[in-house]
Design an enzyme around this catalytic site. Structure first.
Site, PDB file in Angstrom:
ATOM      1  CD  GLU A   1      43.454  48.116  23.825  1.00  0.00           C
ATOM      2  OE1 GLU A   1      44.556  48.137  24.403  1.00  0.00           O
ATOM      3  OE2 GLU A   1      42.374  48.356  24.415  1.00  0.00           O
TER       4      GLU A   1
ATOM      5  N   GLY B   1      36.959  49.106  26.997  1.00  0.00           N
ATOM      6  CA  GLY B   1      37.166  50.552  27.088  1.00  0.00           C
ATOM      7  C   GLY B   1      35.949  51.366  26.676  1.00  0.00           C
TER       8      GLY B   1
ATOM      9  N   GLY C   1      41.038  46.515  32.366  1.00  0.00           N
ATOM     10  CA  GLY C   1      41.834  47.606  31.803  1.00  0.00           C
ATOM     11  C   GLY C   1      41.716  48.853  32.670  1.00  0.00           C
ATOM     12  N   GLY C   2      40.845  49.755  32.258  1.00  0.00           N
ATOM     13  CA  GLY C   2      40.706  51.066  32.914  1.00  0.00           C
ATOM     14  C   GLY C   2      40.636  51.020  34.432  1.00  0.00           C
TER      15      GLY C   2
ATOM     16  CB  SER D   1      33.460  47.910  30.515  1.00  0.00           C
ATOM     17  OG  SER D   1      33.897  48.622  29.367  1.00  0.00           O
TER      18      SER D   1
ATOM     19  CD  GLU E   1      40.245  41.394  27.374  1.00  0.00           C
ATOM     20  OE1 GLU E   1      40.158  41.919  28.472  1.00  0.00           O
ATOM     21  OE2 GLU E   1      41.074  41.752  26.516  1.00  0.00           O
TER      22      GLU E   1
ATOM     23  CG  ASN F   1      46.032  45.445  29.468  1.00  0.00           C
ATOM     24  OD1 ASN F   1      47.199  45.859  29.457  1.00  0.00           O
ATOM     25  ND2 ASN F   1      45.250  45.449  28.397  1.00  0.00           N
ATOM     26  CD1 TRP F   2      47.708  48.288  35.292  1.00  0.00           C
ATOM     27  CD2 TRP F   2      49.818  48.942  35.626  1.00  0.00           C
ATOM     28  NE1 TRP F   2      47.993  48.074  36.609  1.00  0.00           N
ATOM     29  CE2 TRP F   2      49.285  48.463  36.844  1.00  0.00           C
ATOM     30  CE3 TRP F   2      51.143  49.401  35.606  1.00  0.00           C
ATOM     31  CZ2 TRP F   2      50.032  48.431  38.029  1.00  0.00           C
ATOM     32  CZ3 TRP F   2      51.884  49.376  36.774  1.00  0.00           C
ATOM     33  CH2 TRP F   2      51.329  48.901  37.973  1.00  0.00           C
ATOM     34  CE  LYS F   3      42.982  48.839  28.087  1.00  0.00           C
ATOM     35  NZ  LYS F   3      42.011  48.629  27.044  1.00  0.00           N
TER      36      LYS F   3
ATOM     37  CG  HIS G   1      44.577  43.366  24.661  1.00  0.00           C
ATOM     38  ND1 HIS G   1      44.005  44.437  24.003  1.00  0.00           N
ATOM     39  CD2 HIS G   1      44.018  43.351  25.897  1.00  0.00           C
ATOM     40  CE1 HIS G   1      43.147  45.036  24.820  1.00  0.00           C
ATOM     41  NE2 HIS G   1      43.135  44.391  25.973  1.00  0.00           N
TER      42      HIS G   1
END
Ligand code: PEP
Length: 251
Positions: free
Chosen positions: A97, A173, A234-235, A213, A167, A9-11, A95
């Site tokens: 977010e 994150g 993600g990151g 993470s 998640e 997930n590149w956000k 998600h």
């Protein structure tokens, strides 16, 4: 029996040019990866170009959201058939977010999951508890409500097509990963819930990803757990080297 899925997930990162550079590098690094489904989720503006670049490769494309209507006066939204047309095979839905910052609810998640399925997109439906909910011992209560709410009114045949991503919000994150045992406990409970709602056969085949993470140095221990069928990253999906290492996890 369950083919693992590693999804990035590149956000809200990467221009079209940056996205293309990332997938070119990634494509070369994972060309030999077998027995795993690899997915990347760029921002809407880069989906079409990324999908064209990945055509014929072993990497599929996902959106990070989807709207539940096909077309209409819904300024700013993108419908499921449009995403399919742009090259998506998957859609991340619900998600944390989006739940936290954009008013996503179990009801809107449910509408989006149904619309995605109707258009032939595979929903990656996200669920997970907040830190205070975990500390209050409410993890399963929260996750159960989100799973049930997300799949309300969906047939067992269609539930079988969904991927669930567990998640824990406190792990996204933050650099804090759930321990393999903490994640396994929730994944096992989700599978049991799906067995009760859609039957054992559907539950046994359901892919449940862990997200929060996930990095090159913790993916292996997580993937050793019986009910962890992949990762939503993600990151660590923003760099080809680290994402490729995650794709090549070893059990
Ligand atoms: C995510 O965005 O779904 C996620 C799990 O992020 P991170 O890996 O950075 O925690």
């Amino acid at each position: 029996m369950r083919i693992p899925v590693i999804a990035g997930n590149w956000k809200m990162f990467n221009t079209v040019g940056e996205s293309l550079a990332l997938v070119r590098d990634l494509k070369a690094q994972v060309a030999d990866a077998q027995g795993v489904q690899i997915v990347v989720a760029p921002v809407f503006t880069a989906i079409h170009a990324v999908a064209a670049e990945l055509k014929g490769s072993n990497i599929a494309v996902s959106s990070q959201d989807v709207y539940w209507e096909e077309t209409g006066a819904f300024t700013g939204e993108v419908g499921p058939a449009m995403l399919k047309d742009a090259g998506c095979a998957y859609a991340i839905i619900g998600h944390s977010e989006r739940r936290q910052f954009f008013g996503e609810t179990d009801d809107t998640v449910n509408k989006k999951v149904k619309a995605a399925l109707k258009a032939g997109l595979i929903p990656i439906m996200c669920v997970g508890e907040l830190l205070e909910e975990r500390e209050a011992g409410k993890t399963m209560q929260v996750v159960e409500k989100q799973v049930k709410g997300g799949i309300t009114g969906i047939s067992s045949d269609d539930i079988a097509k969904i991927i669930i991503a567990y998640e824990p919000v406190w792990a996204i994150g933050t650099g804090k990963t759930a321990t393999p045992a903490q994640a396994q406990e929730v994944h096992k409970a989700i599978r049991a819930l799906i067995a009760a709602l859609a039957g054992t056969q559907v539950a046994v085949g359901l892919r449940i990803l862990y997200g929060g993470s996930v990095k090159a140095d913790n993916v292996d221990v997580l993937m050793r757990e019986e009910d962890i069928d992949g990762a939503l990253v993600g990151g660590a999906s923003l760099k080809a080297d680290s994402f490729a290492r995650i794709v090549k996890f070893s059990k």
